[in-house]
Motif scaffolding. Structure first.
Motif, PDB file in Angstrom:
ATOM      1  N   ASP A   6       0.831  -1.195   0.000  1.00  8.02           N
ATOM      2  CA  ASP A   6       0.000   0.000   0.000  1.00  8.02           C
ATOM      3  C   ASP A   6       0.871   1.253   0.000  1.00  8.02           C
ATOM      4  O   ASP A   6       2.107   1.185  -0.070  1.00  8.02           O
ATOM      5  CB  ASP A   6      -1.002  -0.019   1.151  1.00  8.02           C
ATOM      6  N   SER A   7       0.248   2.412   0.096  1.00  4.81           N
ATOM      7  CA  SER A   7       0.981   3.671  -0.024  1.00  4.81           C
ATOM      8  C   SER A   7       1.882   3.949   1.175  1.00  4.81           C
ATOM      9  O   SER A   7       2.709   4.872   1.119  1.00  4.81           O
ATOM     10  CB  SER A   7       0.000   4.831  -0.223  1.00  4.81           C
ATOM     11  N   ILE A  13       0.132  -5.876   1.098  1.00  3.35           N
ATOM     12  CA  ILE A  13      -1.285  -6.147   0.851  1.00  3.35           C
ATOM     13  C   ILE A  13      -1.431  -7.649   0.623  1.00  3.35           C
ATOM     14  O   ILE A  13      -0.739  -8.214  -0.223  1.00  3.35           O
ATOM     15  CB  ILE A  13      -1.786  -5.382  -0.402  1.00  3.35           C
ATOM     16  N   PRO A  33      -4.839  -1.607  -6.215  1.00  5.78           N
ATOM     17  CA  PRO A  33      -4.119  -1.682  -4.953  1.00  5.78           C
ATOM     18  C   PRO A  33      -2.771  -2.410  -5.083  1.00  5.78           C
ATOM     19  O   PRO A  33      -2.703  -3.541  -5.548  1.00  5.78           O
ATOM     20  CB  PRO A  33      -5.092  -2.450  -4.057  1.00  5.78           C
ATOM     21  N   SER A  76       0.758   1.139  -4.306  1.00  6.52           N
ATOM     22  CA  SER A  76      -0.477   1.823  -4.689  1.00  6.52           C
ATOM     23  C   SER A  76      -0.218   3.249  -5.145  1.00  6.52           C
ATOM     24  O   SER A  76      -0.940   3.779  -5.999  1.00  6.52           O
ATOM     25  CB  SER A  76      -1.445   1.848  -3.501  1.00  6.52           C
ATOM     26  N   ASN A 134      -6.303   2.270  -2.029  1.00  4.07           N
ATOM     27  CA  ASN A 134      -4.901   1.939  -1.800  1.00  4.07           C
ATOM     28  C   ASN A 134      -4.709   0.521  -1.291  1.00  4.07           C
ATOM     29  O   ASN A 134      -3.598  -0.009  -1.341  1.00  4.07           O
ATOM     30  CB  ASN A 134      -4.288   2.905  -0.781  1.00  4.07           C
ATOM     31  N   VAL A 135      -5.780  -0.088  -0.783  1.00  3.98           N
ATOM     32  CA  VAL A 135      -5.655  -1.407  -0.153  1.00  3.98           C
ATOM     33  C   VAL A 135      -6.650  -2.407  -0.737  1.00  3.98           C
ATOM     34  O   VAL A 135      -6.287  -3.466  -1.246  1.00  3.98           O
ATOM     35  CB  VAL A 135      -5.855  -1.302   1.378  1.00  3.98           C
TER      36      VAL A 135
END
Length: 479
Positions: free
Chosen positions: A216-217, A222, A305, A328, A462-463
């Motif tokens: 993720d960011s 993930i 994501p 992401s 993002n996820v």
């Protein structure tokens, strides 16, 4: 004739430093880049972690999830069947859809051709959903997905709407014609002939451990997931293989590649289908644009994501750049890398935007929109009464079923379309299961009606997130 000499090669050191800084600052986890020029790969390199937890470093041969750069591979698989005489791109897709067919709720389904499906102008709406390992049983096969969501929100060719469902339908067309699972078919018709040995479709589960994990960011892992439309986004490929694919698309004769498509078929993949106001056009699987000098650009980006990818080709210069990331928030880095590389060859380089839609502007109510509208919202088993009231340019409400009306916010004009956001819960299995309550609306005037879609949205893009499409058809009610 190319304006870039075949021997010309800018220094890639500033780009390397850009990537290394991003990794050191925690803005990237793994990155792979490749540049093809003059019929060969002139630079390819991996940086950072493909899988930090497994201590697997990223290399030019690491398979990354391509996300939507899968789409050109799907289109190429269909084009291989065209070359074999099994179908025509301008046939109705329903000619080849047997167990499930596109439904013409807001348009003539028989005019939704194979070509239009691959160019995001078939009238089918957008869609996305991810499933983790514990939800694998929730994923619909492609036939069931088309049955549940394959309704036209718009008349074919009437507007641009990015549509993963269209690529799910293309996979069904291809499998119906060959009796072969789509992942195996892509491998047979495209990956193997092109010598793309690092690449595999998501159904090759045993090879997943060699691929890049997704983050993720914030750089958190993930968990592995699949999506509702595999043919639109679930190919894994390395930067090396993507460079070989780009050279094939630029009609280079690369050692180890079988010429399974002639130049005419390659041109059909790149031929504009729908040209937007900016001049960016959709093709069968790609987008095209032009630099100010008129130099054409063929490109595709991908994002979901844990994934951000980009591929840009300038065939007249025999030049391509591609970047793969497993974060992401990697979109900005992909753009920076491609921009630096391509500007090093062509100072006039300017990255085109991947959309053929019109620009947005504040909504101004017109006679074709104002007043009270009533109709039906449908898809995934839902068939709900819908009521829309547009009182002014900044006041409108939407109600579904027997629920109270909710205000539509952020109203914009997108060409002749009205877009906005409301809230509500749609009475369908997927919407109830996911709790998707944010409703993104896009409506067009058509033959005295308002037609379009409502996308029910939930989750964190993002996820993990979901975008479920519902088709809306409204008739004006006299006051």
């Amino acid at each position: 004739m190319s304006s870039v000499p075949a021997h010309a090669r800018p220094s890639f050191e500033p780009v390397r430093n850009l990537i290394l800084r991003a990794i050191a600052q925690g803005k990237a986890t793994g990155v792979a880049v490749a540049v093809a020029h003059g019929g060969s790969i002139v630079w390819e390199q991996g940086f950072g972690w493909a899988n930090r937890e497994a201590r697997l470093k990223a290399t030019a041969h690491t398979p990354f999830t391509l996300a939507s750069i899968t789409k050109p591979f799907t289109a190429t698989t269909l084009m291989a069947l065209v070359a074999e005489g099994k179908l025509s791109l301008d046939d109705s897709a329903n000619k080849y859809l047997t167990n499930s067919r596109i439904q013409g709720t807001n348009g003539n389904a028989d005019t939704a051709t194979v070509r239009l499906l691959g160019a995001h102008v078939s009238g089918l709406p957008t869609m996305y959903e991810g499933y983790d390992r514990g939800e694998a049983n929730l994923a619909l096969d492609a036939d069931a997905l088309i049955s549940n969501y394959g309704r036209l929100a718009y008349s074919p060719r009437s507007c641009y709407e990015y549509s993963n469902i269209g690529f799910a339908a293309l996979a069904v067309v291809a499998s119906n014609l060959t009796g072969t699972d789509f992942g195996a078919l892509m491998t047979q018709r495209v990956l193997t002939p092109l010598g793309l040995h690092d690449s595999f479709f998501n159904t090759s589960v045993a090879r997943l451990r060699t691929g890049a994990a997704r983050y993720d960011s914030l750089g958190n892992l993930i968990p592995y997931y699949t999506t509702s439309t595999p043919a639109s986004g679930e190919l894994y490929a390395s930067a090396h293989d993507l460079a070989r694919f780009a050279m094939f698309n630029m009609k280079n004769h690369v050692p180890g590649q079988a010429p399974f498509l002639d130049d005419h078929c390659v041109d059909e993949l790149h031929k504009p289908v729908f040209v937007g106001p900016s001049g960016v056009a959709t093709t069968f699987g790609w987008f095209t644009g032009h630099l100010k000098s008129g130099i054409p650009v063929i490109f595709k980006i991908g994002g979901q994501p844990g994934v951000a990818t980009g591929l840009y080709m300038l065939p007249s210069e025999n030049l391509a750049c591609m970047v793969l990331t497993n974060r992401s928030d990697g979109r900005e880095l992909c753009s920076e890398v491609c921009n630096q590389v391509l500007a090093g060859y062509l100072p006039e380089w300017q990255q085109p935007e991947e959309t053929s839609g019109p620009p947005t502007s504040p909504f101004v109510v017109r006679p074709s929109f104002g007043g009270h509208w009533r109709g039906t919202l449908a898809n995934d088993g839902a068939k709900m009464q819908a009521e829309l009231n547009i009182d002014s340019s900044d006041l409108a409400t939407l109600s579904l079923g027997d629920k109270p009306a909710a205000r539509i916010t952020g109203m914009q004009s997108e060409g002749v379309a009205l877009t906005g956001v409301s809230v509500g819960l749609i009475d369908s299995p997927d919407s109830l299961r996911t709790g998707a309550k944010t409703l993104k609306i896009k409506l067009l005037p058509q033959e005295g009606k308002l037609v379009g879609r409502v996308i029910a949205v939930a989750g964190d893009p993002n996820v993990k997130n979901v975008m479920l499409p519902y088709v809306l058809t409204l008739n004006q009610i006299p006051r």
